[in-house]
Design a protein around this motif. Structure first.
Motif, PDB file in Angstrom:
ATOM      1  N   PRO A 142       0.799  -1.219   0.000  1.00  0.00           N
ATOM      2  CA  PRO A 142       0.000   0.000   0.000  1.00  0.00           C
ATOM      3  C   PRO A 142       0.832   1.270   0.000  1.00  0.00           C
ATOM      4  CG  PRO A 142       0.207  -0.786   2.233  1.00  0.00           C
ATOM      5  CD  PRO A 142       0.965  -1.769   1.358  1.00  0.00           C
ATOM      6  N   PHE A 143       0.232   2.333  -0.531  1.00  0.00           N
ATOM      7  CA  PHE A 143       0.790   3.674  -0.363  1.00  0.00           C
ATOM      8  C   PHE A 143       0.531   4.168   1.056  1.00  0.00           C
ATOM      9  CE2 PHE A 143      -0.221   8.248  -0.250  1.00  0.00           C
ATOM     10  CZ  PHE A 143       1.013   8.776  -0.587  1.00  0.00           C
ATOM     11  N   GLY A 144      -0.682   3.938   1.530  1.00  0.00           N
ATOM     12  CA  GLY A 144      -1.078   4.409   2.849  1.00  0.00           C
ATOM     13  C   GLY A 144      -1.868   3.359   3.588  1.00  0.00           C
ATOM     14  N   PHE A 145      -2.527   3.786   4.645  1.00  0.00           N
ATOM     15  CA  PHE A 145      -3.253   2.880   5.528  1.00  0.00           C
ATOM     16  C   PHE A 145      -4.707   3.324   5.621  1.00  0.00           C
ATOM     17  CE2 PHE A 145      -1.412   6.375   7.856  1.00  0.00           C
ATOM     18  CZ  PHE A 145      -2.458   6.828   8.652  1.00  0.00           C
ATOM     19  N   CYS A 146      -5.584   2.398   5.900  1.00  0.00           N
ATOM     20  CA  CYS A 146      -6.971   2.740   6.185  1.00  0.00           C
ATOM     21  C   CYS A 146      -7.063   3.148   7.652  1.00  0.00           C
ATOM     22  CB  CYS A 146      -7.884   1.547   5.901  1.00  0.00           C
ATOM     23  SG  CYS A 146      -9.602   1.842   6.389  1.00  0.00           S
ATOM     24  N   GLY A 147      -7.586   4.351   7.895  1.00  0.00           N
ATOM     25  CA  GLY A 147      -7.635   4.870   9.255  1.00  0.00           C
ATOM     26  C   GLY A 147      -8.596   4.145  10.160  1.00  0.00           C
ATOM     27  N   GLY A 148      -9.392   3.221   9.623  1.00  0.00           N
ATOM     28  CA  GLY A 148     -10.308   2.467  10.468  1.00  0.00           C
ATOM     29  C   GLY A 148      -9.624   1.587  11.477  1.00  0.00           C
ATOM     30  N   ALA A 149      -8.376   1.184  11.181  1.00  0.00           N
ATOM     31  CA  ALA A 149      -7.603   0.350  12.111  1.00  0.00           C
ATOM     32  C   ALA A 149      -6.157   0.371  11.653  1.00  0.00           C
ATOM     33  CB  ALA A 149      -8.133  -1.081  12.150  1.00  0.00           C
ATOM     34  N   ALA A 150      -5.314   1.085  12.354  1.00  0.00           N
ATOM     35  CA  ALA A 150      -3.907   1.202  11.958  1.00  0.00           C
ATOM     36  C   ALA A 150      -3.064   1.599  13.162  1.00  0.00           C
ATOM     37  CB  ALA A 150      -3.749   2.243  10.850  1.00  0.00           C
ATOM     38  N   LEU A 151      -1.774   1.351  13.054  1.00  0.00           N
ATOM     39  CA  LEU A 151      -0.806   1.720  14.090  1.00  0.00           C
ATOM     40  C   LEU A 151       0.140   2.770  13.523  1.00  0.00           C
ATOM     41  CD1 LEU A 151       0.230   0.696  17.008  1.00  0.00           C
ATOM     42  CD2 LEU A 151       2.062  -0.384  15.678  1.00  0.00           C
ATOM     43  N   LEU A 152       0.383   3.838  14.284  1.00  0.00           N
ATOM     44  CA  LEU A 152       1.299   4.891  13.847  1.00  0.00           C
ATOM     45  C   LEU A 152       2.339   5.158  14.918  1.00  0.00           C
ATOM     46  CD1 LEU A 152      -1.696   5.679  12.540  1.00  0.00           C
ATOM     47  CD2 LEU A 152      -0.343   7.561  11.634  1.00  0.00           C
ATOM     48  N   ARG A 153       3.537   5.507  14.469  1.00  0.00           N
ATOM     49  CA  ARG A 153       4.596   5.906  15.386  1.00  0.00           C
ATOM     50  C   ARG A 153       4.293   7.332  15.851  1.00  0.00           C
ATOM     51  NH1 ARG A 153       9.273   3.390  16.235  1.00  0.00           N
ATOM     52  NH2 ARG A 153       8.913   2.054  14.409  1.00  0.00           N
ATOM     53  N   THR A 154       4.109   7.515  17.145  1.00  0.00           N
ATOM     54  CA  THR A 154       3.610   8.782  17.677  1.00  0.00           C
ATOM     55  C   THR A 154       4.520   9.953  17.330  1.00  0.00           C
ATOM     56  OG1 THR A 154       2.633   7.546  19.525  1.00  0.00           O
ATOM     57  CG2 THR A 154       2.777   9.940  19.750  1.00  0.00           C
ATOM     58  N   ALA A 155       5.820   9.784  17.516  1.00  0.00           N
ATOM     59  CA  ALA A 155       6.755  10.883  17.256  1.00  0.00           C
ATOM     60  C   ALA A 155       6.745  11.268  15.787  1.00  0.00           C
ATOM     61  CB  ALA A 155       8.160  10.498  17.702  1.00  0.00           C
ATOM     62  N   ALA A 156       6.657  10.283  14.895  1.00  0.00           N
ATOM     63  CA  ALA A 156       6.628  10.572  13.459  1.00  0.00           C
ATOM     64  C   ALA A 156       5.353  11.314  13.087  1.00  0.00           C
ATOM     65  CB  ALA A 156       6.743   9.276  12.662  1.00  0.00           C
ATOM     66  N   LEU A 157       4.230  10.893  13.646  1.00  0.00           N
ATOM     67  CA  LEU A 157       2.963  11.559  13.365  1.00  0.00           C
ATOM     68  C   LEU A 157       3.008  13.021  13.803  1.00  0.00           C
ATOM     69  CD1 LEU A 157      -0.007  11.530  12.493  1.00  0.00           C
ATOM     70  CD2 LEU A 157      -0.584  10.603  14.750  1.00  0.00           C
TER      71      LEU A 157
END
Length: 305
Positions: A142-157
């Motif tokens: 994928p290019f990106g993620f579906c926001g319905g269920a995903a994990l993100l690195r807090t500092a990067a976000l």
């Protein structure tokens, strides 16, 4: 200490939020849970207060949408990762473990494997179309993620500007993916991070509101993140189609029977974009300053031809 804070955003979620929290309570990895209640008035608050898992509840004074809810909770997150989870999504017990295990050092976001209630795959991530729409992928990288269920690195976000709260809902995930990839981060899928998703339990895909948010936020995302020529082309194309629709009606030519081909809705989208244009251009400059990858490089690589 848990590595992840799971943020669940709900609005009038009494019919399904309990199942979501039950799924979180069954996870094999420790985590913190924050439920953002978007001023629900259907008994959701009582269900949250009575749930055995005792989630932290952030009740907002008005409905800020999914994007607004995630943005409101982000300031409270003090863990390495933050997971986004729809209130109509029920994760399998190994969901969070699979996401965390897939988050390598250069990975800023991990997409889940979302399935419909019957088991058919809804999404393993998001791709880009040649006109700048995000589309759910059922296989592939994928290019990106579906926001319905995903994990993100807090500092990067946080480093790429957080969540576009003004989007209300839709495209906040693809916009975030753009900014993460422009900053040099990777996005992957964890196939074993399975979530059963009712999809659109609150927003009703196909409704006028759905199409208004979808069309508006796609254009704003492109203005913020995409190559300038792509953003201008798609904005001009949207305006041209809007202007042509009355003529097609006069000439009795077929017009698609969908809300996003109603002239009034499209004019409202254009008005929304015009009002938000100064903020979008400021965000575009900020995104450019943080980028280590050229917008055109990403576009050529990821937009389906």
């Amino acid at each position: 200490m848990p590595a992840t804070t799971v943020v669940v955003v709900t609005w009038r979620g009494a019919a399904h939020v309990t199942a979501c929290l039950d799924g979180l309570a069954a996870q094999t990895r420790p985590h913190r849970t924050i439920v953002v209640d978007n001023a629900s008035d259907d008994g959701t608050a009582r269900l949250l207060a009575e749930h055995p898992s005792r989630p932290e509840v952030l009740r907002l004074p008005r409905n800020g949408g999914y994007a607004g809810g995630i943005a409101a909770a982000l300031s409270r997150v003090d863990t390495e990762f933050v997971a986004w989870l729809n209130d109509d999504a029920v994760p399998e017990p190994g969901w969070l473990a699979a996401l965390e295990d897939a988050a390598g050092p250069r990975v800023a976001a991990v997409a889940s494997r979302l399935t419909y209630v019957g088991g058919r795959v809804q999404s393993v991530g998001v791709g880009l179309t040649p006109d700048g729409h995000g589309r759910d992928l059922t296989e592939g990288v994928p290019f990106g993620f579906c926001g319905g269920a995903a994990l993100l690195r807090t500092a990067a976000l946080r480093a790429v500007g957080g969540v576009p709260a003004d989007f209300f809902c839709y495209y906040e995930d693809t916009d975030t993916a753009w900014r993460l990839r422009l900053a040099g981060w990777e996005i992957v899928t964890a196939p074993d991070a399975v979530v059963r998703h009712e999809h659109g339990a609150s927003t009703h895909p196909g409704s006028a509101r759905f199409h208004r948010w979808n069309e508006r936020n796609r254009l704003l995302m492109l203005l913020r993140c995409a190559p300038a020529l792509v953003a201008l082309r798609e904005l001009a194309r949207f305006a041209a189609i809007t202007a042509a629709l009355p003529l097609r009606t006069i000439l009795r030519r077929q017009v698609p029977d969908a809300a996003n081909f109603r002239v009034a809705l499209r004019c409202r989208v254009l008005a929304d974009v015009a009002v938000r244009l100064p903020a979008a251009l400021r965000a575009r400059r900020d995104v450019g300053r943080r980028s280590v990858v050229r917008r055109g490089v990403l576009w050529r690589r990821w937009a389906a031809g």
